[in-house]
Design a protein around this motif. Structure first.
Motif, PDB file in Angstrom:
ATOM      1  N   GLU A 130      12.574   4.787   2.374  1.00  0.00           N
ATOM      2  CA  GLU A 130      12.849   3.953   1.205  1.00  0.00           C
ATOM      3  C   GLU A 130      11.586   3.266   0.705  1.00  0.00           C
ATOM      4  N   ARG A 131      10.720   2.880   1.647  1.00  0.00           N
ATOM      5  CA  ARG A 131       9.502   2.154   1.285  1.00  0.00           C
ATOM      6  C   ARG A 131       8.436   3.051   0.653  1.00  0.00           C
ATOM      7  N   VAL A 132       8.303   4.287   1.139  1.00  0.00           N
ATOM      8  CA  VAL A 132       7.178   5.114   0.696  1.00  0.00           C
ATOM      9  C   VAL A 132       7.536   6.102  -0.410  1.00  0.00           C
ATOM     10  N   SER A 133       8.806   6.372  -0.616  1.00  0.00           N
ATOM     11  CA  SER A 133       9.211   7.392  -1.584  1.00  0.00           C
ATOM     12  C   SER A 133       8.707   7.144  -3.006  1.00  0.00           C
ATOM     13  N   PRO A 134       8.644   5.879  -3.500  1.00  0.00           N
ATOM     14  CA  PRO A 134       8.199   5.691  -4.884  1.00  0.00           C
ATOM     15  C   PRO A 134       6.803   6.232  -5.180  1.00  0.00           C
ATOM     16  N   ALA A 135       5.953   6.409  -4.148  1.00  0.00           N
ATOM     17  CA  ALA A 135       4.591   6.910  -4.374  1.00  0.00           C
ATOM     18  C   ALA A 135       4.521   8.428  -4.350  1.00  0.00           C
ATOM     19  N   VAL A 136       5.662   9.090  -4.079  1.00  0.00           N
ATOM     20  CA  VAL A 136       5.712  10.551  -4.052  1.00  0.00           C
ATOM     21  C   VAL A 136       6.171  11.049  -5.415  1.00  0.00           C
ATOM     22  N   VAL A 137       5.586  12.150  -5.885  1.00  0.00           N
ATOM     23  CA  VAL A 137       5.936  12.669  -7.208  1.00  0.00           C
ATOM     24  C   VAL A 137       6.337  14.133  -7.102  1.00  0.00           C
ATOM     25  N   ASN A 138       7.108  14.557  -8.076  1.00  0.00           N
ATOM     26  CA  ASN A 138       7.457  15.964  -8.246  1.00  0.00           C
ATOM     27  C   ASN A 138       6.539  16.535  -9.325  1.00  0.00           C
ATOM     28  N   ILE A 139       6.036  17.743  -9.099  1.00  0.00           N
ATOM     29  CA  ILE A 139       5.122  18.373 -10.054  1.00  0.00           C
ATOM     30  C   ILE A 139       5.694  19.709 -10.479  1.00  0.00           C
ATOM     31  N   SER A 140       5.800  19.912 -11.788  1.00  0.00           N
ATOM     32  CA  SER A 140       6.193  21.208 -12.329  1.00  0.00           C
ATOM     33  C   SER A 140       5.111  21.670 -13.290  1.00  0.00           C
TER      34      SER A 140
ATOM     35  N   ILE B 245       0.714   9.481  -5.278  1.00  0.00           N
ATOM     36  CA  ILE B 245      -0.111   8.642  -6.140  1.00  0.00           C
ATOM     37  C   ILE B 245      -1.191   7.950  -5.305  1.00  0.00           C
ATOM     38  N   LEU B 246      -2.455   8.132  -5.740  1.00  0.00           N
ATOM     39  CA  LEU B 246      -3.588   7.546  -5.029  1.00  0.00           C
ATOM     40  C   LEU B 246      -3.966   6.164  -5.547  1.00  0.00           C
ATOM     41  N   SER B 247      -3.747   5.910  -6.825  1.00  0.00           N
ATOM     42  CA  SER B 247      -4.137   4.621  -7.410  1.00  0.00           C
ATOM     43  C   SER B 247      -3.135   4.219  -8.472  1.00  0.00           C
ATOM     44  N   ASP B 248      -3.046   2.923  -8.720  1.00  0.00           N
ATOM     45  CA  ASP B 248      -2.006   2.439  -9.644  1.00  0.00           C
ATOM     46  C   ASP B 248      -2.286   2.776 -11.102  1.00  0.00           C
ATOM     47  N   ASP B 249      -3.496   3.319 -11.391  1.00  0.00           N
ATOM     48  CA  ASP B 249      -3.796   3.722 -12.764  1.00  0.00           C
ATOM     49  C   ASP B 249      -3.581   5.213 -12.993  1.00  0.00           C
ATOM     50  N   GLY B 250      -2.875   5.893 -12.062  1.00  0.00           N
ATOM     51  CA  GLY B 250      -2.369   7.223 -12.382  1.00  0.00           C
ATOM     52  C   GLY B 250      -3.025   8.415 -11.728  1.00  0.00           C
TER      53      GLY B 250
ATOM     54  N   GLN C  77       0.294   2.752 -15.787  1.00  0.00           N
ATOM     55  CA  GLN C  77      -0.318   1.628 -15.069  1.00  0.00           C
ATOM     56  C   GLN C  77       0.687   1.019 -14.098  1.00  0.00           C
ATOM     57  N   ASP C  78       0.141   0.277 -13.142  1.00  0.00           N
ATOM     58  CA  ASP C  78       0.961  -0.453 -12.160  1.00  0.00           C
ATOM     59  C   ASP C  78       1.921   0.470 -11.413  1.00  0.00           C
ATOM     60  N   LEU C  79       1.411   1.611 -11.041  1.00  0.00           N
ATOM     61  CA  LEU C  79       2.231   2.580 -10.316  1.00  0.00           C
ATOM     62  C   LEU C  79       2.253   2.256  -8.823  1.00  0.00           C
ATOM     63  N   PRO C  80       3.327   2.632  -8.117  1.00  0.00           N
ATOM     64  CA  PRO C  80       3.343   2.482  -6.650  1.00  0.00           C
ATOM     65  C   PRO C  80       2.314   3.428  -6.031  1.00  0.00           C
ATOM     66  N   VAL C  81       1.625   2.970  -5.029  1.00  0.00           N
ATOM     67  CA  VAL C  81       0.506   3.726  -4.453  1.00  0.00           C
ATOM     68  C   VAL C  81       0.799   4.066  -2.993  1.00  0.00           C
ATOM     69  N   ALA C  82       0.481   5.286  -2.606  1.00  0.00           N
ATOM     70  CA  ALA C  82       0.621   5.692  -1.210  1.00  0.00           C
ATOM     71  C   ALA C  82      -0.520   5.087  -0.387  1.00  0.00           C
ATOM     72  N   ARG C  83      -0.187   4.543   0.748  1.00  0.00           N
ATOM     73  CA  ARG C  83      -1.197   3.963   1.635  1.00  0.00           C
ATOM     74  C   ARG C  83      -1.766   5.057   2.521  1.00  0.00           C
ATOM     75  N   LEU C  84      -3.091   5.219   2.514  1.00  0.00           N
ATOM     76  CA  LEU C  84      -3.743   6.269   3.286  1.00  0.00           C
ATOM     77  C   LEU C  84      -4.051   5.780   4.686  1.00  0.00           C
ATOM     78  N   GLY C  85      -3.777   6.636   5.651  1.00  0.00           N
ATOM     79  CA  GLY C  85      -4.100   6.328   7.035  1.00  0.00           C
ATOM     80  C   GLY C  85      -5.318   7.109   7.486  1.00  0.00           C
ATOM     81  N   GLY C  86      -5.369   7.429   8.765  1.00  0.00           N
ATOM     82  CA  GLY C  86      -6.467   8.214   9.320  1.00  0.00           C
ATOM     83  C   GLY C  86      -5.910   9.353  10.138  1.00  0.00           C
ATOM     84  N   SER C  87      -6.429  10.554   9.896  1.00  0.00           N
ATOM     85  CA  SER C  87      -5.932  11.714  10.634  1.00  0.00           C
ATOM     86  C   SER C  87      -6.685  11.930  11.938  1.00  0.00           C
ATOM     87  N   LEU C  88      -7.831  11.276  12.109  1.00  0.00           N
ATOM     88  CA  LEU C  88      -8.615  11.475  13.327  1.00  0.00           C
ATOM     89  C   LEU C  88      -7.891  10.940  14.557  1.00  0.00           C
TER      90      LEU C  88
END
Length: 487
Positions: free
Chosen positions: A41-51, A108-113, A159-170
Motif C-alpha cells: 500500500e505504501r510503495v504502489s503509488p510510485a509504480v507506473v504502467n507503461i504502454s 518514479i525516480l523524482s517528483d518532477d516526472g 509535479q509532486d509525484l510519489p517517488v520510489a525510495r532507492l535502496g542498495g543492492s550490494l
C-alpha cells in the motif's frame, strides 16, 4: 523448566524473523511469513504502467522480455535451450500488427516526472503512455536509453509525484525476501513475492549487468518494474526470465539498483552512458588451464586477446595473463570483469592483480572509454589457398591463411588455418577444423616452419595451453602432448 527451554528454542527463529521484519518496515503473520500488505500500500503509488505504440514491426521476444539472440550457433548449449528457435519461420505480421501495443512497468525516480524502465519495453516506440495508480495518464518523453544495460529514462510533465525510495543492492543476501509490483499480461499493480536466489549472475545477452536472481514470479508486463526489499526500498529493476514456455518458471532476473541508478543519472545528465574499457578479450579458466597458468584453482579472467593501441596494451598486459582482482575485487570467474570495468570512470587508474608465468604481479591501467564501433581490419588482396600440411603427432592439418581468411577471422599477425582434425590430442583438446592457431605453449606461430620448431620442443606427457581463434573470438585450450610416434 525443560519444556520452557524447548519452547524458547522453537520460537527463537520466529522471534528473530519478526524482529528483522519490524526493523525493515514489515510485519509477520502468525505462520512466520512476512505480511506485505502495508508495504504494498505504501510503495504502489510510485509504480507506473507503461504502454507503447510502435510503427515498426518487431518480432516477438521468445522469453517475453528481452531480445532473442540473432544466431543460435553463437550461444552456448546451456543458454540455447531457453531460446529454442521455431521449427518454421513465422512472419511478424502473423503475431503483431504493424502498429503494435506493448505493456511494461516502471517506477518514479523524482517528483518532477523522471521514470525508469527497461529499454526493451520502449524499444521502437513512436508513442509512450504512462499511467499512474490514480488512473492519470501522461505522454512520456524518452530522455535516453542504454541497450547494453537494458534501461531507459522517461519523463512526464507532472509535479509532486510519489517517488520510489532507492535502496542498495550490494547488501542483498541470498534468502532475503523481496517483492515485485508490475503489470504482468496487462493486469495492473499485480504483486508477487519471493526470495533472492543468487547475486552477480552473468547472462549471455548482457555483459555489463551482474543480475540479481530471484524466484519472484515475473511475466511479460513486469519488465521495468521495481523489486522491493522489506523496507520498501527499490533494490532492482525486474528485467528477464529464463523460460521454455514464455512464462514464469521460477528463475527471474533483476538489474541491481546500484547499476540502474548510475545509468539513470548519466542518462539524465547527458542522454548517454559512458563505460570504462580495458581492451581485452577474456575467457573462463577451467581446471586444466588453471594448472597451465600457475593457479591453485580455476578462478579469474584469462586474457585471450589484447587489442592493439588499447589501455591494456599500453599497460603491458599480455595474452595468457590471468586477472585475479580488479581494484581489489576478486574475480571468481571471467564474467565478473566486464561489469567492474564498465562502471569504472574513463580516465581512472585501475589496479589489476595478475598471474603471469606462475608469478603474481600488480599492474596499473589507465581505463579508457568504451566505444560501440569495433575496429575493422584493412582490406587485403585475395591470395591462392595454400596446401595444408598434416601433423601426425597432434592430429591436425595446418596451412597458411589467405588474405580473405585473415580478414574474416580478424587476425592481424601470424596464425595458421587448421583445415582438419583427426582422432588425437588436438581433437581431445577441443580444437576444430576452421580454427586459427595463434599460439602453442605460449609461443606465437606465424608459419609452418615456426609451428614445426615450437611443436618439436614440446615435452611428451606435458599439457600446454593452445590459443586459437574461433569465429572471430580467441580461445585458450589445454592440449596434452603425446609421446612421439615411431617413423
Amino acid at each position: 523448566m525443560q519444556s520452557v527451554a524447548r519452547l524458547a528454542r522453537c520460537l527463537g527463529p520466529l522471534i528473530l524473523l519478526a524482529a528483522s521484519a519490524c526493523e525493515r518496515g514489515g510485519t509477520v503473520q502468525p505462520g512466520g511469513y512476512p505480511d506485505f500488505a502495508d508495504l504494498v500500500e505504501r510503495v504502489s503509488p510510485a509504480v507506473v504502467n507503461i504502454s507503447t505504440v510502435a510503427t515498426e514491426v518487431q518480432a516477438p521476444d521468445q522469453d517475453g522480455h528481452g531480445a532473442v539472440p540473432e544466431s543460435f550457433e553463437e550461444v552456448p548449449d546451456w543458454f540455447r535451450r531457453f531460446f529454442d528457435p521455431p521449427s518454421e519461420p513465422i512472419s511478424p505480421e502473423d503475431v503483431y500488427p504493424p502498429e503494435q501495443q506493448s505493456l511494461g512497468s516502471g517506477f518514479i525516480l523524482s517528483d518532477d516526472g523522471y521514470i525508469l524502465t527497461n529499454y526493451h519495453v520502449i524499444r521502437g516506440a513512436s508513442e509512450i503512455i504512462v499511467r499512474l495508480l490514480d488512473r492519470r495518464q501522461f505522454a512520456a518523453e524518452l530522455i535516453g536509453s542504454d541497450e547494453a544495460s537494458d534501461l531507459a529514462l522517461l519523463r512526464i510533465e507532472a509535479q509532486d509525484l510519489p517517488v520510489a525510495r532507492l535502496g542498495g543492492s550490494l547488501d542483498l543476501r541470498p534468502g532475503q525476501w523481496v517483492l515485485a509490483i508490475g503489470s504482468p499480461f496487462g493486469f495492473d499493480y499485480s504483486v508477487t513475492a519471493g526470495i533472492v536466489s543468487a547475486k552477480g549472475r552473468a547472462l549471455a545477452t548482457e555483459q555489463y549487468v551482474p543480475f540479481i536472481q530471484t524466484d519472484v514470479a515475473i511475466n511479460p508486463g513486469n519488465s521495468g518494474g521495481p523489486l522491493f526489499n522489506l523496507a520498501g526500498e527499490v533494490v532492482g529493476v525486474n528485467s528477464q526470465i529464463y523460460s521454455q514456455s514464455g512464462g514464469y518458471q521460477g528463475v527471474s532476473f533483476a538489474i541491481p539498483i546500484d547499476v540502474a541508478a548510475k545509468v539513470a543519472r548519466q542518462l539524465r545528465e547527458t542522454g548517454t552512458v559512458t563505460r570504462g574499457w580495458l581492451g581485452v578479450v577474456v575467457q573462463e579458466v577451467d581446471r586444466d588451464l588453471a594448472q597451465q597458468f600457475g593457479l591453485d584453482k580455476p578462478e579469474g579472467a584469462l586474457i585471450a586477446r589484447v587489442l592493439p593501441e588499447s589501455p591494456a596494451a599500453r599497460a603491458g598486459l599480455r595474452e595468457g595473463d590471468v586477472i585475479l582482482r580488479y581494484n581489489g575485487e576478486p574475480l571468481p570467474s571471467s564474467s565478473s570483469l566486464p561489469h567492474l570495468v564498465g562502471v569504472t570512470d574513463p580516465g581512472e587508474v585501475a589496479t589489476l592483480d595478475v598471474v603471469r608465468g606462475g608469478r603474481r604481479q600488480r599492474i596499473d591501467v589507465d581505463v579508457g572509454t568504451l566505444r560501440a564501433e569495433p575496429t575493422a581490419l584493412a582490406a587485403a588482396t585475395p591470395t591462392p589457398t595454400p596446401r595444408p600440411t598434416p601433423h601426425r603427432t597432434l592430429g591436425m592439418a595446418l596451412r597458411a591463411l589467405t588474405a580473405d581468411e585473415r580478414r574474416e577471422a580478424q587476425v592481424v599477425n601470424g596464425g595458421l588455418m587448421i583445415t582438419s582434425v583427426t582422432d588425437g590430442p588436438a581433437a581431445r583438446a577441443g580444437i576444430r577444423a576452421g580454427d586459427v592457431l595463434l599460439q602453442i605453449g605460449g609461443q606465437q606461430v606465424d608459419s609452418l616452419d615456426r609451428f614445426a620448431e615450437v611443436s618439436g620442443r614440446l615435452t611428451p606427457g606435458q599439457t600446454v595451453a593452445v590459443l586459437v581463434q574461433r569465429r572471430g573470438a580467441p580461445l585458450f585450450l589445454a592440449l596434452d602432448v603425446p609421446a612421439p610416434v615411431p617413423g
